[in-house]
Design an enzyme around this catalytic site. Sequence first.
Site, PDB file in Angstrom:
ATOM      1  N   GLY A  19       0.844  -1.207   0.000  1.00  0.00           N
ATOM      2  CA  GLY A  19       0.000   0.000   0.000  1.00  0.00           C
ATOM      3  C   GLY A  19       0.871   1.246   0.000  1.00  0.00           C
ATOM      4  O   GLY A  19       1.922   1.263   0.641  1.00  0.00           O
ATOM      5  N   ARG A  80       1.182  -5.071  -5.013  1.00  0.00           N
ATOM      6  CA  ARG A  80       1.526  -6.336  -4.366  1.00  0.00           C
ATOM      7  C   ARG A  80       1.661  -7.366  -5.477  1.00  0.00           C
ATOM      8  O   ARG A  80       0.732  -7.531  -6.263  1.00  0.00           O
ATOM      9  CB  ARG A  80       0.441  -6.752  -3.370  1.00  0.00           C
ATOM     10  CG  ARG A  80       0.250  -5.720  -2.265  1.00  0.00           C
ATOM     11  CD  ARG A  80      -0.849  -6.090  -1.283  1.00  0.00           C
ATOM     12  NE  ARG A  80      -0.862  -5.126  -0.193  1.00  0.00           N
ATOM     13  CZ  ARG A  80      -1.768  -4.162  -0.022  1.00  0.00           C
ATOM     14  NH1 ARG A  80      -2.774  -4.038  -0.859  1.00  0.00           N
ATOM     15  NH2 ARG A  80      -1.702  -3.326   0.996  1.00  0.00           N
ATOM     16  N   GLY A 110       6.139  -2.398   3.743  1.00  0.00           N
ATOM     17  CA  GLY A 110       5.890  -2.995   5.053  1.00  0.00           C
ATOM     18  C   GLY A 110       6.425  -4.410   5.151  1.00  0.00           C
ATOM     19  O   GLY A 110       7.336  -4.787   4.399  1.00  0.00           O
ATOM     20  N   ASP A 111       5.830  -5.186   6.047  1.00  0.00           N
ATOM     21  CA  ASP A 111       6.303  -6.551   6.318  1.00  0.00           C
ATOM     22  C   ASP A 111       6.483  -7.403   5.060  1.00  0.00           C
ATOM     23  O   ASP A 111       7.490  -8.076   4.897  1.00  0.00           O
ATOM     24  CB  ASP A 111       5.319  -7.265   7.255  1.00  0.00           C
ATOM     25  CG  ASP A 111       5.343  -6.654   8.650  1.00  0.00           C
ATOM     26  OD1 ASP A 111       6.421  -6.216   9.071  1.00  0.00           O
ATOM     27  OD2 ASP A 111       4.288  -6.611   9.292  1.00  0.00           O
ATOM     28  N   THR A 134       4.202   2.771   5.756  1.00  0.00           N
ATOM     29  CA  THR A 134       2.795   2.370   5.901  1.00  0.00           C
ATOM     30  C   THR A 134       2.120   3.327   6.878  1.00  0.00           C
ATOM     31  O   THR A 134       2.744   3.755   7.853  1.00  0.00           O
ATOM     32  CB  THR A 134       2.629   0.917   6.398  1.00  0.00           C
ATOM     33  OG1 THR A 134       1.289   0.757   6.896  1.00  0.00           O
ATOM     34  CG2 THR A 134       3.574   0.530   7.522  1.00  0.00           C
ATOM     35  N   ASP A 136      -0.034   2.567   8.902  1.00  0.00           N
ATOM     36  CA  ASP A 136      -0.488   1.838  10.090  1.00  0.00           C
ATOM     37  C   ASP A 136       0.458   1.931  11.295  1.00  0.00           C
ATOM     38  O   ASP A 136       0.065   1.626  12.415  1.00  0.00           O
ATOM     39  CB  ASP A 136      -0.708   0.357   9.758  1.00  0.00           C
ATOM     40  CG  ASP A 136      -1.759   0.160   8.676  1.00  0.00           C
ATOM     41  OD1 ASP A 136      -2.520   1.103   8.415  1.00  0.00           O
ATOM     42  OD2 ASP A 136      -1.808  -0.935   8.096  1.00  0.00           O
ATOM     43  N   ASP A 138       2.730  -0.095  12.104  1.00  0.00           N
ATOM     44  CA  ASP A 138       2.601  -1.402  12.753  1.00  0.00           C
ATOM     45  C   ASP A 138       3.778  -2.348  12.466  1.00  0.00           C
ATOM     46  O   ASP A 138       3.598  -3.560  12.507  1.00  0.00           O
ATOM     47  CB  ASP A 138       1.282  -2.065  12.297  1.00  0.00           C
ATOM     48  CG  ASP A 138       1.264  -2.373  10.805  1.00  0.00           C
ATOM     49  OD1 ASP A 138       2.129  -1.850  10.078  1.00  0.00           O
ATOM     50  OD2 ASP A 138       0.395  -3.143  10.366  1.00  0.00           O
ATOM     51  N   ARG A 180      -5.442  -1.741   9.969  1.00  0.00           N
ATOM     52  CA  ARG A 180      -5.449  -3.212   9.957  1.00  0.00           C
ATOM     53  C   ARG A 180      -5.577  -3.751  11.372  1.00  0.00           C
ATOM     54  O   ARG A 180      -6.551  -3.419  12.035  1.00  0.00           O
ATOM     55  CB  ARG A 180      -4.173  -3.707   9.271  1.00  0.00           C
ATOM     56  CG  ARG A 180      -4.374  -5.073   8.620  1.00  0.00           C
ATOM     57  CD  ARG A 180      -3.307  -5.387   7.633  1.00  0.00           C
ATOM     58  NE  ARG A 180      -3.602  -4.851   6.322  1.00  0.00           N
ATOM     59  CZ  ARG A 180      -2.704  -4.739   5.366  1.00  0.00           C
ATOM     60  NH1 ARG A 180      -1.462  -5.073   5.579  1.00  0.00           N
ATOM     61  NH2 ARG A 180      -3.039  -4.286   4.192  1.00  0.00           N
ATOM     62  N   ALA A 195     -12.453  12.556  20.994  1.00  0.00           N
ATOM     63  CA  ALA A 195     -13.498  11.516  20.972  1.00  0.00           C
ATOM     64  C   ALA A 195     -13.818  11.081  22.403  1.00  0.00           C
ATOM     65  O   ALA A 195     -13.024  11.313  23.323  1.00  0.00           O
ATOM     66  CB  ALA A 195     -13.005  10.323  20.163  1.00  0.00           C
ATOM     67  N   LYS A 220     -23.641  13.957  29.923  1.00  0.00           N
ATOM     68  CA  LYS A 220     -24.630  15.029  29.715  1.00  0.00           C
ATOM     69  C   LYS A 220     -24.641  15.497  28.258  1.00  0.00           C
ATOM     70  O   LYS A 220     -25.366  16.392  27.901  1.00  0.00           O
ATOM     71  CB  LYS A 220     -24.287  16.243  30.604  1.00  0.00           C
ATOM     72  CG  LYS A 220     -24.194  15.924  32.089  1.00  0.00           C
ATOM     73  CD  LYS A 220     -25.573  15.854  32.744  1.00  0.00           C
ATOM     74  CE  LYS A 220     -25.458  15.545  34.233  1.00  0.00           C
ATOM     75  NZ  LYS A 220     -26.080  14.284  34.594  1.00  0.00           N
ATOM     76  N   ARG A 254     -24.694   7.471  13.344  1.00  0.00           N
ATOM     77  CA  ARG A 254     -24.199   7.613  11.972  1.00  0.00           C
ATOM     78  C   ARG A 254     -22.799   7.002  11.916  1.00  0.00           C
ATOM     79  O   ARG A 254     -22.076   7.000  12.920  1.00  0.00           O
ATOM     80  CB  ARG A 254     -24.090   9.089  11.567  1.00  0.00           C
ATOM     81  CG  ARG A 254     -25.415   9.815  11.501  1.00  0.00           C
ATOM     82  CD  ARG A 254     -26.229   9.395  10.278  1.00  0.00           C
ATOM     83  NE  ARG A 254     -27.434  10.204  10.152  1.00  0.00           N
ATOM     84  CZ  ARG A 254     -28.593   9.956  10.752  1.00  0.00           C
ATOM     85  NH1 ARG A 254     -28.720   8.914  11.570  1.00  0.00           N
ATOM     86  NH2 ARG A 254     -29.632  10.751  10.560  1.00  0.00           N
ATOM     87  N   ARG A 263      -4.832   7.493   3.257  1.00  0.00           N
ATOM     88  CA  ARG A 263      -3.577   7.113   2.597  1.00  0.00           C
ATOM     89  C   ARG A 263      -3.034   8.200   1.673  1.00  0.00           C
ATOM     90  O   ARG A 263      -1.885   8.151   1.262  1.00  0.00           O
ATOM     91  CB  ARG A 263      -3.787   5.821   1.784  1.00  0.00           C
ATOM     92  CG  ARG A 263      -3.911   4.581   2.611  1.00  0.00           C
ATOM     93  CD  ARG A 263      -2.834   3.558   2.274  1.00  0.00           C
ATOM     94  NE  ARG A 263      -2.940   3.038   0.950  1.00  0.00           N
ATOM     95  CZ  ARG A 263      -3.438   1.835   0.636  1.00  0.00           C
ATOM     96  NH1 ARG A 263      -3.895   1.052   1.594  1.00  0.00           N
ATOM     97  NH2 ARG A 263      -3.466   1.412  -0.590  1.00  0.00           N
TER      98      ARG A 263
HETATM   99  O1  F6P Z   1      -1.537  -1.195   5.301  1.00  0.00           O
HETATM  100  C1  F6P Z   1      -2.149   0.017   5.045  1.00  0.00           C
HETATM  101  C2  F6P Z   1      -3.613  -0.127   4.863  1.00  0.00           C
HETATM  102  O2  F6P Z   1      -4.045   1.152   4.550  1.00  0.00           O
HETATM  103  C3  F6P Z   1      -4.417  -0.722   6.021  1.00  0.00           C
HETATM  104  O3  F6P Z   1      -4.643   0.166   7.046  1.00  0.00           O
HETATM  105  C4  F6P Z   1      -5.663  -1.159   5.327  1.00  0.00           C
HETATM  106  O4  F6P Z   1      -6.322  -2.173   6.017  1.00  0.00           O
HETATM  107  C5  F6P Z   1      -5.139  -1.669   4.027  1.00  0.00           C
HETATM  108  O5  F6P Z   1      -3.941  -0.951   3.780  1.00  0.00           O
HETATM  109  C6  F6P Z   1      -6.059  -1.535   2.865  1.00  0.00           C
HETATM  110  O6  F6P Z   1      -5.329  -1.838   1.737  1.00  0.00           O
HETATM  111  P1  F6P Z   1      -5.813  -2.032   0.247  1.00  0.00           P
HETATM  112  O7  F6P Z   1      -7.112  -1.377   0.080  1.00  0.00           O
HETATM  113  O8  F6P Z   1      -4.733  -1.417  -0.558  1.00  0.00           O
HETATM  114  O9  F6P Z   1      -5.882  -3.502   0.077  1.00  0.00           O
END
Ligand code: F6P
Length: 331
Positions: A19, A80, A110-111, A134, A136, A138, A180, A195, A220, A254, A263
């Site tokens: 991504g 990918r 990423g990984d 990324t 994320d 992560d 993710r 939030a 409240k 909602r 992204r």
């Molecule tokens: O890894 C980045 C990320 O944006 C995640 O947060 C998300 O779940 C995923 O990619 C979605 O990726 P795509 O739509 O490219 O498959």
Amino acid sequence: MPTKSHQDQKNLLLLTSGGDSPGMNAVIRAVVRSGHYHGFKVYACHDGYQGLVDEKIFTMEPHSVANCIQRGGTIIRSNRSHEFLKKEVRDKCRKFLAQEKIEYMVAIGGDGTYRGAAILEEEGGPKTIGIPGTIDNDIVGTEYTIGFDTARNTALQAIDKIRDTATSNSLYFLVETMGRNSGFLAADVGLAGGAEFVITPEFPTSIPELAKKIISPRRKKQSLIIVVAEADSPGRSFGMAQALKLITPGFEYRVCILGHIQRGGSPTLLDRSAGSIMGNMAVEGLLSGKSRCMTAMQDGKYVLAPFPNPNQPSRRLTDESIIKLTQILAS
Ligand code: F6P
């Protein structure tokens, strides 16, 4: 610029895989310009490993990266590649790289990107350094991944806008962030966006528990913002909103899924500077003989760190304090 004889010419391939994330262009710019500064001839391919599989590489000169630092996405595109998972396809890639005398690679992603790079090097392919890209945040072994700051600021701006409607129309919003299996985005955005509740895969809350807090006589407020991390089922907020409505029928719910908006966009200062520093670091790392590692941030410092163990799950939130603080400060 240091001068090199023809035999000493070092060739480097650059790719972005998986991504996209904002700040990748700052990395590309840094790798290309620092690479040239240090005497590398820099090649790139489009669409991550797929460009390599298709043997479509091209040279990148310093001017090729002009005016890209402020742009989101990746100018060399990313993807990918399922084909690259096959040994026979990687063997073909390795032979192609050897024929082109490309001994070095910088892979941003990423990984999955690192898994590809590590296995290719193990099989005799180019010496590689990875750069974490990324939204994320992560990746195990680094506290920061390129794109995270831009994504959290984009999500924050969205929440500010949603709040206008939530307050004006007394609505209860579930705002879903990406990430993710990790709740880093949701946690930061929840706190900074004011939030009331944040729900992440690491620290889930059951619907009855959440409903109890929503109808508590201590609350409240006329409106509500719950930040939900997508976890492994993007869009899960719709089901959660329906379930909440059943238990708390007096409120209007909602859902807003922020999705891929997170992204895109022009990278923040942090993503541009981290991208520039990490890009240069990868080039200098390769030059000093390092490989099969990634640029990382550890204890606030930029370092080279081993690739994460491919069998290990992604990095996850371990500290619930931000989530608890979000709740306290919104009450
Ligand atoms: O890894 C980045 C990320 O944006 C995640 O947060 C998300 O779940 C995923 O990619 C979605 O990726 P795509 O739509 O490219 O498959």
